[in-house]
Design a protein around this motif. Structure first.
Motif, PDB file in Angstrom:
ATOM      1  N   GLY A  21       0.917  -1.207   0.035  1.00 11.99           N
ATOM      2  CA  GLY A  21      -0.011   0.173  -0.089  1.00 11.99           C
ATOM      3  C   GLY A  21       0.720   1.296   0.016  1.00 11.99           C
ATOM      4  O   GLY A  21       0.642   2.021  -0.523  1.00 11.99           O
ATOM      5  N   LEU A  22       1.793   1.268   0.656  1.00 12.04           N
ATOM      6  CA  LEU A  22       3.018   2.401   0.628  1.00 12.04           C
ATOM      7  C   LEU A  22       3.552   2.567  -0.726  1.00 12.04           C
ATOM      8  O   LEU A  22       3.655   3.829  -0.819  1.00 12.04           O
ATOM      9  CB  LEU A  22       3.705   2.169   1.894  1.00 12.04           C
TER      10      LEU A  22
ATOM     11  N   LEU B 227       0.853   4.216  -2.890  1.00 13.40           N
ATOM     12  CA  LEU B 227       0.701   5.484  -2.495  1.00 13.40           C
ATOM     13  C   LEU B 227       1.869   6.446  -3.012  1.00 13.40           C
ATOM     14  O   LEU B 227       1.729   7.628  -3.590  1.00 13.40           O
ATOM     15  CB  LEU B 227       0.349   5.872  -1.043  1.00 13.40           C
ATOM     16  N   ASP B 228       3.011   5.954  -2.537  1.00 16.30           N
ATOM     17  CA  ASP B 228       4.407   6.592  -2.907  1.00 16.30           C
ATOM     18  C   ASP B 228       4.274   7.006  -4.545  1.00 16.30           C
ATOM     19  O   ASP B 228       4.745   7.872  -5.145  1.00 16.30           O
ATOM     20  CB  ASP B 228       5.399   5.921  -2.443  1.00 16.30           C
TER      21      ASP B 228
ATOM     22  N   VAL C 291       1.589   7.139  -6.508  1.00 13.87           N
ATOM     23  CA  VAL C 291       0.524   7.935  -7.023  1.00 13.87           C
ATOM     24  C   VAL C 291       0.525   9.470  -6.611  1.00 13.87           C
ATOM     25  O   VAL C 291       0.058  10.309  -7.134  1.00 13.87           O
ATOM     26  CB  VAL C 291      -0.880   7.251  -6.806  1.00 13.87           C
ATOM     27  N   ARG C 292       1.278   9.690  -5.295  1.00 14.42           N
ATOM     28  CA  ARG C 292       1.209  11.042  -4.681  1.00 14.42           C
ATOM     29  C   ARG C 292       2.145  11.915  -5.868  1.00 14.42           C
ATOM     30  O   ARG C 292       1.515  13.032  -6.090  1.00 14.42           O
ATOM     31  CB  ARG C 292       2.025  10.866  -3.615  1.00 14.42           C
TER      32      ARG C 292
ATOM     33  N   SER D  60      -0.250  12.568  -8.795  1.00 16.27           N
ATOM     34  CA  SER D  60      -1.179  13.609  -8.609  1.00 16.27           C
ATOM     35  C   SER D  60      -0.791  15.012  -8.202  1.00 16.27           C
ATOM     36  O   SER D  60      -1.647  15.977  -8.622  1.00 16.27           O
ATOM     37  CB  SER D  60      -2.052  13.116  -7.359  1.00 16.27           C
TER      38      SER D  60
ATOM     39  N   LEU E  47      -7.323  10.141  -1.924  1.00 15.50           N
ATOM     40  CA  LEU E  47      -6.287   9.872  -1.459  1.00 15.50           C
ATOM     41  C   LEU E  47      -6.077   9.825   0.137  1.00 15.50           C
ATOM     42  O   LEU E  47      -5.329   9.093   0.714  1.00 15.50           O
ATOM     43  CB  LEU E  47      -5.068  10.988  -2.059  1.00 15.50           C
TER      44      LEU E  47
ATOM     45  N   LEU F 186      -7.648   6.738   1.104  1.00 11.21           N
ATOM     46  CA  LEU F 186      -6.620   5.630   1.059  1.00 11.21           C
ATOM     47  C   LEU F 186      -5.615   5.791   2.350  1.00 11.21           C
ATOM     48  O   LEU F 186      -5.220   4.367   2.640  1.00 11.21           O
ATOM     49  CB  LEU F 186      -6.257   5.779  -0.281  1.00 11.21           C
ATOM     50  N   ARG F 187      -5.195   6.832   2.468  1.00 11.24           N
ATOM     51  CA  ARG F 187      -3.989   7.035   3.510  1.00 11.24           C
ATOM     52  C   ARG F 187      -4.561   6.448   5.059  1.00 11.24           C
ATOM     53  O   ARG F 187      -3.969   5.708   5.748  1.00 11.24           O
ATOM     54  CB  ARG F 187      -3.441   8.332   3.675  1.00 11.24           C
TER      55      ARG F 187
ATOM     56  N   LEU G 209      -4.919   2.667   4.925  1.00 14.72           N
ATOM     57  CA  LEU G 209      -3.697   2.033   5.023  1.00 14.72           C
ATOM     58  C   LEU G 209      -3.176   2.316   6.211  1.00 14.72           C
ATOM     59  O   LEU G 209      -2.366   1.238   6.795  1.00 14.72           O
ATOM     60  CB  LEU G 209      -2.732   2.701   4.125  1.00 14.72           C
TER      61      LEU G 209
END
Length: 307
Positions: free
Chosen positions: A43-44, A47-48, A50-51, A54, A175, A178-179, A182
């Motif tokens: 998951g991290l 997100l890393d 996608v961040r 975005s 986002l 999702l954070r 997570l």
């Protein structure tokens, strides 16, 4: 200082000796803990990836300010100064006044609309302003658009204000969710890791019960006895973290194959990449820390009962 290093070196060596005596059980526990860690690690990683995508999106929200149909032209043009004051923090903001006549001509130029508009007689469109707020370069900063829009609605002669950055705020909200998910997942699985390590160390304490008792009889301190178990827990967590990161890195390959076909439809070359060395080191330190916490809780609970 040398004595301190010698004691820790002895404790680490003792932990490794005991692990070599039962490698199967240790490896099985590493595998179980790695499964628990792989989910938040994956998951991290997602997100890393996608961040930055975005944050680097072109987020230049436009705001359309529509005036009341009966607003005099001089008053309409005079609102430019008031609008400029509201967006003065936005240094690169562009304010364009669109007279109702130009708006009608633009609408007539579209195929199939000229005849329809001619049947309406009078021009039904109001004067308007279009604002381009170039300084909003991220999803987080785009949240400030609402405050600007609310101030514009309070101006005299303004009928309505439309903002086209709603999708940006939805992305930011997604986002954020999702954070949070997570984080909750990481907390839950972290507790599971501690429980696994706790049980592993408890079994090791039980198998070394006689050895611990003899060590106490010959004068070994509690710290001396406890230290090898702490190293065992930390090693278990560290090895599981390495295995979890390796599993996530391997899983990225088939994912990137599928993502490449999807991204190609949008003329993009987006690919998932593993975490940078520094975040990886932080995750390994966290996994080792979880193992250490599990070992500490077990030692404090069970070794005190060993005479």
């Amino acid at each position: 200082m040398r004595g301190w290093f010698r004691q820790h070196r002895f404790a680490l060596g003792s932990a490794l000796i005991h692990l070599r005596k039962s490698p199967g059980g240790f490896l099985l526990n590493v595998f179980v803990v790695a499964i628990a860690l792989s989910l938040p690690f994956a998951g991290l990683t997602m997100l890393d990836n996608v961040r930055p995508m975005s944050e680097q999106m072109s987020v230049d929200p436009e705001m359309s300010v529509f005036l009341k149909i009966d607003t005099p032209r001089e008053q309409a043009k005079g609102l430019a100064g008031e609008i400029r004051k509201i967006v003065q923090d936005n240094k690169k903001a562009k304010i364009v006044f669109i007279p109702r006549e130009d708006a009608l001509d633009s609408l007539k130029s579209k195929n199939g609309l000229a005849d329809v508009l001619n049947t309406l007689g009078d021009n039904p469109l109001p004067d308007s302003y279009v604002l381009k707020l170039d300084a909003f370069n991220s999803a987080t900063e785009a949240q400030d658009v609402d405050a600007v829009a609310e101030q514009l609605r309070q101006l005299p002669g303004v009928e309505s204000v439309q903002v086209d950055s709603a999708w940006v705020k939805r992305l930011a909200a997604l986002l954020g969710v999702l954070r949070l998910v997570l984080l909750l997942l990481a907390i839950t699985l972290g507790a599971a890791v501690i429980a696994v390590v706790f049980n592993t160390i408890r079994l090791q304490v039980m198998t070394q019960r006689d050895e611990i008792s003899v060590s106490k009889l010959i004068g070994a301190t509690d710290t001396f006895i406890h230290r090898p178990f702490y190293y065992t827990g930390a090693l278990l967590g560290l090895c599981a973290g390495v295995l979890a990161l390796g599993a996530v890195a391997l899983a990225l390959r088939p994912l990137n194959t599928a993502i490449a076909e999807f991204a190609r439809l949008y003329a993009s070359e987006f690919q998932l990449v593993p975490l940078a060395p520094l975040p990886m080191a932080a995750l390994l330190a966290m996994s080792a820390g979880l193992g250490l916490i599990g070992a500490f809780l077990c030692v404090q609970r069970h070794l005190a009962r060993v005479n």
